[in-house]
Design a protein around this motif. Structure first.
Motif, PDB file in Angstrom:
ATOM      1  N   ASP A 125       9.210   2.153  -4.959  1.00 58.28           N
ATOM      2  CA  ASP A 125       7.818   1.770  -4.692  1.00 58.28           C
ATOM      3  C   ASP A 125       7.654   0.252  -4.663  1.00 58.28           C
ATOM      4  N   GLN A 126       8.417  -0.449  -5.474  1.00 57.70           N
ATOM      5  CA  GLN A 126       8.376  -1.914  -5.475  1.00 57.70           C
ATOM      6  C   GLN A 126       8.860  -2.458  -4.136  1.00 57.70           C
ATOM      7  N   VAL A 127       9.970  -1.895  -3.647  1.00 56.17           N
ATOM      8  CA  VAL A 127      10.523  -2.329  -2.355  1.00 56.17           C
ATOM      9  C   VAL A 127       9.517  -2.055  -1.241  1.00 56.17           C
ATOM     10  N   ARG A 128       8.906  -0.870  -1.251  1.00 53.61           N
ATOM     11  CA  ARG A 128       7.888  -0.536  -0.236  1.00 53.61           C
ATOM     12  C   ARG A 128       6.708  -1.496  -0.292  1.00 53.61           C
ATOM     13  N   ALA A 129       6.263  -1.808  -1.496  1.00 49.45           N
ATOM     14  CA  ALA A 129       5.098  -2.682  -1.660  1.00 49.45           C
ATOM     15  C   ALA A 129       5.388  -4.094  -1.150  1.00 49.45           C
ATOM     16  N   VAL A 130       6.543  -4.639  -1.489  1.00 52.20           N
ATOM     17  CA  VAL A 130       6.903  -5.983  -1.034  1.00 52.20           C
ATOM     18  C   VAL A 130       7.082  -5.991   0.482  1.00 52.20           C
ATOM     19  N   ALA A 131       7.721  -4.976   1.029  1.00 49.98           N
ATOM     20  CA  ALA A 131       7.889  -4.885   2.485  1.00 49.98           C
ATOM     21  C   ALA A 131       6.529  -4.821   3.175  1.00 49.98           C
TER      22      ALA A 131
END
Length: 101
Positions: A44-50
């Protein structure tokens, strides 16, 4: 050339787009929205930053990306690694001192 034409040219200057956006500590995130909670899980962190990078009109500095999230600093430790991972996956690229999605 009148002032309106000069202002229009300044707004459309591609060199301006390449400059990273700096975050201000007291202002909302660079997109004008309130910072979102830092996600609990790595995916979810990777998705949010992307999503932040993809929605930005210009390259964002690390500080500007940080400003999109609120937490007690936990995200500041993992954010550089997430940006590097997104770059390795082809989902982000460095532009000067900033990042673009």
């Amino acid at each position: 050339m009148d002032q309106a034409q000069q202002a229009d040219l300044a707004l459309n200057d591609p060199a301006q787009d390449a400059k990273p956006v700096k975050a201000q500590k007291t202002a909302p995130a660079a997109n004008g929205l309130e910072p979102q909670a830092w996600p609990a899980t790595l995916p979810d962190q990777v998705r949010a930053v992307a999503a932040v990078l993809a929605g930005a009109p210009a390259a964002l500095s690390l500080e500007a990306v940080e400003a999109h999230f609120k937490s007690r600093g936990a995200h500041k430790k993992s954010l550089p690694r997430i940006l590097d991972t997104l770059e390795a996956l082809g989902r982000a690229r460095r532009e000067g001192d900033g990042w673009r999605g």
